[in-house]
Design a protein around this motif. Sequence first.
Motif, PDB file in Angstrom:
ATOM      1  N   VAL A 196      31.689  64.629  51.279  1.00 57.81           N
ATOM      2  CA  VAL A 196      30.639  64.114  52.368  1.00 57.81           C
ATOM      3  C   VAL A 196      31.346  62.615  51.704  1.00 57.81           C
ATOM      4  O   VAL A 196      30.404  61.488  50.818  1.00 57.81           O
ATOM      5  CB  VAL A 196      28.883  63.452  52.470  1.00 57.81           C
TER       6      VAL A 196
ATOM      7  N   TYR B 161      29.217  63.514  47.425  1.00 55.83           N
ATOM      8  CA  TYR B 161      29.078  62.724  48.190  1.00 55.83           C
ATOM      9  C   TYR B 161      30.055  61.532  47.794  1.00 55.83           C
ATOM     10  O   TYR B 161      30.764  61.433  46.301  1.00 55.83           O
ATOM     11  CB  TYR B 161      27.933  62.326  48.397  1.00 55.83           C
TER      12      TYR B 161
ATOM     13  N   SER C   6      29.025  61.360  57.332  1.00 58.87           N
ATOM     14  CA  SER C   6      27.278  60.943  57.474  1.00 58.87           C
ATOM     15  C   SER C   6      27.277  60.556  58.681  1.00 58.87           C
ATOM     16  O   SER C   6      25.541  59.798  59.373  1.00 58.87           O
ATOM     17  CB  SER C   6      26.592  59.916  56.214  1.00 58.87           C
TER      18      SER C   6
ATOM     19  N   ILE D  99      29.882  57.405  48.245  1.00 55.78           N
ATOM     20  CA  ILE D  99      29.285  56.644  48.745  1.00 55.78           C
ATOM     21  C   ILE D  99      30.026  55.505  49.207  1.00 55.78           C
ATOM     22  O   ILE D  99      31.042  54.944  47.931  1.00 55.78           O
ATOM     23  CB  ILE D  99      28.357  56.106  48.002  1.00 55.78           C
TER      24      ILE D  99
ATOM     25  N   LYS E   9      22.903  64.590  54.478  1.00 54.00           N
ATOM     26  CA  LYS E   9      22.581  63.895  53.259  1.00 54.00           C
ATOM     27  C   LYS E   9      22.188  64.360  52.770  1.00 54.00           C
ATOM     28  O   LYS E   9      21.307  63.681  51.564  1.00 54.00           O
ATOM     29  CB  LYS E   9      22.807  62.855  52.834  1.00 54.00           C
TER      30      LYS E   9
ATOM     31  N   SER F 178      29.818  59.284  52.482  1.00 54.25           N
ATOM     32  CA  SER F 178      28.592  58.576  52.685  1.00 54.25           C
ATOM     33  C   SER F 178      28.500  57.714  53.606  1.00 54.25           C
ATOM     34  O   SER F 178      28.369  56.547  52.294  1.00 54.25           O
ATOM     35  CB  SER F 178      28.007  58.886  52.006  1.00 54.25           C
TER      36      SER F 178
ATOM     37  N   LYS G 211      16.031  61.769  54.805  1.00 53.65           N
ATOM     38  CA  LYS G 211      16.491  62.367  55.342  1.00 53.65           C
ATOM     39  C   LYS G 211      16.539  63.550  55.346  1.00 53.65           C
ATOM     40  O   LYS G 211      16.745  64.860  54.146  1.00 53.65           O
ATOM     41  CB  LYS G 211      17.714  62.518  53.910  1.00 53.65           C
TER      42      LYS G 211
END
Length: 241
Positions: free
Chosen positions: A17, A43, A84, A45, A32, A19, A26
């Motif tokens: 993901v 993930y 996301s 970020i 997430k 993000s 969430k």
Amino acid sequence: MTIHSGGQNICGVSIGVLSLESYFPKPPGHIKNPSSLPFTTTYEILHGLTVQKLLADPSPELLEPIISAAKRLEDQGVHAITGSCGFLAIFQKEIAEAVSIPVFVSSLIQVPLAYHMTKAPVGVITASASSLTDKHLEGVGATDVPIVVQGLDEAPEFSSVILRGERTQMDLGKVTGELLAAAESMVERSPEIGAIVLECTDLPPYAHQLQAKVNRPVFDIITLASMVHATSHRMAFPGFI
């Protein structure tokens, strides 16, 4: 004996993901929140890239760190990459071209599917109707699909927390009510809508209540990710002859 090539520090991750950086709650059903998802996730970020920045200025300068993050996910061995925030649709083509695994950074990819399934206009509920442009729809091949757009720009709780980032605390009950009111207004305005696609990844936690309210198929990032996971990890059927 089966020999695997190796090369990954961590194995068994289905979906990676991309993000955005955000700190509001969430709940289960959010991409997430891996505790509620029926597939494994990891993930990357995108530090400094917030909802506010992506919606206000989706400039090409954002692409380099996003593509770098996508390549890191690919190197980690994920089988597909999502995002996301549905507004990453504007970069769908570029991200997909940069890696060699499936990329589906926005639930809006399902807009043509929803239309072909129903042959009726598709209702798109988005975080911000004023920010959703033809470029986002072009990124997912949806420019020729008849859609009805409903934004949450004026929803007090949603817009305060998610669109403007005024605080991280959020009243989930209020957000639910705002979504249901928006959906009801959209369907009353355009009763010909055959299905609904939730652009915003913050909305799937309330999709079951939304469907009960408007009695239409509801697509979101979780329905899409679940389908991609299933196609990337085909399992033997448990039945018998």
